[in-house]
Design a protein around this motif. Sequence first.
Motif, PDB file in Angstrom:
ATOM      1  N   ASP A 134      16.183   2.248  -3.360  1.00  0.00           N
ATOM      2  CA  ASP A 134      14.797   2.561  -3.710  1.00  0.00           C
ATOM      3  C   ASP A 134      14.025   1.284  -4.002  1.00  0.00           C
ATOM      4  N   TYR A 135      12.795   1.232  -3.487  1.00  0.00           N
ATOM      5  CA  TYR A 135      11.907   0.109  -3.756  1.00  0.00           C
ATOM      6  C   TYR A 135      10.732   0.601  -4.586  1.00  0.00           C
ATOM      7  N   GLU A 136      10.361  -0.204  -5.579  1.00  0.00           N
ATOM      8  CA  GLU A 136       9.272   0.205  -6.462  1.00  0.00           C
ATOM      9  C   GLU A 136       8.463  -1.014  -6.891  1.00  0.00           C
ATOM     10  N   LEU A 137       7.158  -0.856  -6.992  1.00  0.00           N
ATOM     11  CA  LEU A 137       6.303  -1.960  -7.422  1.00  0.00           C
ATOM     12  C   LEU A 137       6.554  -2.284  -8.891  1.00  0.00           C
ATOM     13  N   THR A 138       6.524  -3.571  -9.225  1.00  0.00           N
ATOM     14  CA  THR A 138       6.554  -4.016 -10.616  1.00  0.00           C
ATOM     15  C   THR A 138       5.115  -3.963 -11.152  1.00  0.00           C
ATOM     16  N   PRO A 139       4.913  -4.166 -12.455  1.00  0.00           N
ATOM     17  CA  PRO A 139       3.526  -4.261 -12.958  1.00  0.00           C
ATOM     18  C   PRO A 139       2.736  -5.336 -12.213  1.00  0.00           C
ATOM     19  N   THR A 183      10.826  -4.127  -7.030  1.00  0.00           N
ATOM     20  CA  THR A 183      12.243  -4.138  -7.389  1.00  0.00           C
ATOM     21  C   THR A 183      13.042  -3.351  -6.362  1.00  0.00           C
ATOM     22  N   ARG A 184      14.299  -3.724  -6.215  1.00  0.00           N
ATOM     23  CA  ARG A 184      15.204  -3.078  -5.261  1.00  0.00           C
ATOM     24  C   ARG A 184      16.342  -2.468  -6.068  1.00  0.00           C
ATOM     25  N   ALA A 185      16.499  -1.151  -5.973  1.00  0.00           N
ATOM     26  CA  ALA A 185      17.526  -0.463  -6.753  1.00  0.00           C
ATOM     27  C   ALA A 185      18.497   0.244  -5.814  1.00  0.00           C
ATOM     28  N   VAL A 186      19.760  -0.184  -5.856  1.00  0.00           N
ATOM     29  CA  VAL A 186      20.783   0.398  -4.996  1.00  0.00           C
ATOM     30  C   VAL A 186      21.536   1.481  -5.761  1.00  0.00           C
ATOM     31  N   THR A 187      21.610   2.669  -5.197  1.00  0.00           N
ATOM     32  CA  THR A 187      22.424   3.748  -5.758  1.00  0.00           C
ATOM     33  C   THR A 187      23.656   3.899  -4.857  1.00  0.00           C
ATOM     34  N   ALA A 228       0.833  -1.208   0.000  1.00  0.00           N
ATOM     35  CA  ALA A 228       0.000   0.000   0.000  1.00  0.00           C
ATOM     36  C   ALA A 228       0.867   1.258   0.000  1.00  0.00           C
ATOM     37  N   ALA A 229       1.947   1.219   0.774  1.00  0.00           N
ATOM     38  CA  ALA A 229       2.833   2.387   0.864  1.00  0.00           C
ATOM     39  C   ALA A 229       3.515   2.665  -0.470  1.00  0.00           C
ATOM     40  N   LEU A 230       3.829   1.590  -1.209  1.00  0.00           N
ATOM     41  CA  LEU A 230       4.522   1.752  -2.487  1.00  0.00           C
ATOM     42  C   LEU A 230       3.569   2.023  -3.647  1.00  0.00           C
ATOM     43  N   SER A 231       2.258   1.903  -3.384  1.00  0.00           N
ATOM     44  CA  SER A 231       1.314   2.074  -4.488  1.00  0.00           C
ATOM     45  C   SER A 231       1.289   3.513  -4.985  1.00  0.00           C
ATOM     46  N   GLY A 232       1.786   4.457  -4.176  1.00  0.00           N
ATOM     47  CA  GLY A 232       1.837   5.853  -4.601  1.00  0.00           C
ATOM     48  C   GLY A 232       3.100   6.208  -5.357  1.00  0.00           C
ATOM     49  N   GLY A 233       4.005   5.235  -5.498  1.00  0.00           N
ATOM     50  CA  GLY A 233       5.273   5.508  -6.170  1.00  0.00           C
ATOM     51  C   GLY A 233       6.429   4.929  -5.372  1.00  0.00           C
ATOM     52  N   PRO A 234       7.647   4.976  -5.937  1.00  0.00           N
ATOM     53  CA  PRO A 234       8.804   4.385  -5.263  1.00  0.00           C
ATOM     54  C   PRO A 234       9.130   5.090  -3.947  1.00  0.00           C
ATOM     55  N   TYR A 275      14.124   2.932   1.789  1.00  0.00           N
ATOM     56  CA  TYR A 275      14.007   2.083   2.978  1.00  0.00           C
ATOM     57  C   TYR A 275      13.578   2.880   4.209  1.00  0.00           C
ATOM     58  N   SER A 276      14.343   3.925   4.505  1.00  0.00           N
ATOM     59  CA  SER A 276      14.047   4.702   5.723  1.00  0.00           C
ATOM     60  C   SER A 276      12.723   5.448   5.597  1.00  0.00           C
ATOM     61  N   ASP A 277      12.345   5.736   4.371  1.00  0.00           N
ATOM     62  CA  ASP A 277      11.071   6.380   4.088  1.00  0.00           C
ATOM     63  C   ASP A 277       9.923   5.420   4.462  1.00  0.00           C
ATOM     64  N   LEU A 278      10.078   4.166   4.054  1.00  0.00           N
ATOM     65  CA  LEU A 278       9.082   3.138   4.396  1.00  0.00           C
ATOM     66  C   LEU A 278       9.030   2.932   5.907  1.00  0.00           C
ATOM     67  N   ARG A 279      10.206   2.964   6.530  1.00  0.00           N
ATOM     68  CA  ARG A 279      10.270   2.744   7.975  1.00  0.00           C
ATOM     69  C   ARG A 279       9.510   3.823   8.727  1.00  0.00           C
ATOM     70  N   ARG A 280       9.594   5.044   8.231  1.00  0.00           N
ATOM     71  CA  ARG A 280       8.850   6.133   8.874  1.00  0.00           C
ATOM     72  C   ARG A 280       7.359   6.033   8.573  1.00  0.00           C
TER      73      ARG A 280
END
Lengths: 136, 136
Positions: free
Chosen positions: A93-98, A81-85, A43-49, A52-57
Amino acid sequence: MATTTAAQRREQARHAYDAFMRDCPTNQLLGRLSDKWVSLVVAALSGGPRRYSDLRRKIAGVSPKMLTQTLRTLERDGILTRAVTPSVPVRVDYELTPLGRSLAGLLTAVKDWAEEHIEEVHAARERYGAEEAAAG
Amino acid sequence: MATTTAAQRREQARHAYDAFMRDCPTNQLLGRLSDKWVSLVVAALSGGPRRYSDLRRKIAGVSPKMLTQTLRTLERDGILTRAVTPSVPVRVDYELTPLGRSLAGLLTAVKDWAEEHIEEVHAARERYGAEEAAAG
DNA sequence: GGTAACTACTTACCAGAAGATACCAACTCT
DNA sequence: AGAGTTGGTATCTTCTGGTAAGTAGTTACC
């Protein structure tokens, strides 16, 4: 004419698997999806990527262990998906796939149901408690 | 003009509660709904009332302990009703309430999603395993 | 008359999962 | 130098869920 449409294959899949069966893989998958943290993360990711710490908050009360565990299994299952910068400090960054987005609507619907019907549930609990006291 | 419609009250309720908050009662309720046995019981009852042993056969692999526990909490929360017929042997019927029926559609949608997308999830797991092996 | 079967559970036990908390490494800012 | 940020592990305790067995009340069978 040996063509099968996507709809036909979906219909076949629906009948080939039955989540009521203990040994059906869909039973296990349903068990994974039926998880509070899975619902909240999706649900948290449904608005966009989100990071980690963003999700934790956003998801108050989740421990780092459970958040990592949930994210890993959802990544493994192709839901996100998990994208490491490799910046400093590192950024993930975590983002929902289709596939994940197709699930998000269903899980947020359950979450919304809880928010909309909590008062009816509370009323039912009070009635239940009163009956228990009267019967007991 | 102090009238409030049902729709307005529902809208208020949606904003008054937030399942992301740890201490919000809806968070706890979401935790109860996010349960494999709850999904299966509600889905099984969505076709009409069923008896205890009937549910036990339908939901393969459920222990009497978990089935009773799940049914009791769902009864307490106003999702279903429990009707005892004092015949010989005793007969107990479980049936969804209107509240339960409003939830059933959402939970069976998640169950159906699992049945329809299990193969995509399996494919994702294999890709994940391959990447792990390559990276590892 | 003994006993097996059916109903809908209840109880005791234990392994494994969940949860809280502390800690880590690398770096920036003050 | 000390605090704060990032994205996590490691550890310890608590709790939940599965297994297996027992319960009560009645009836059918031999």
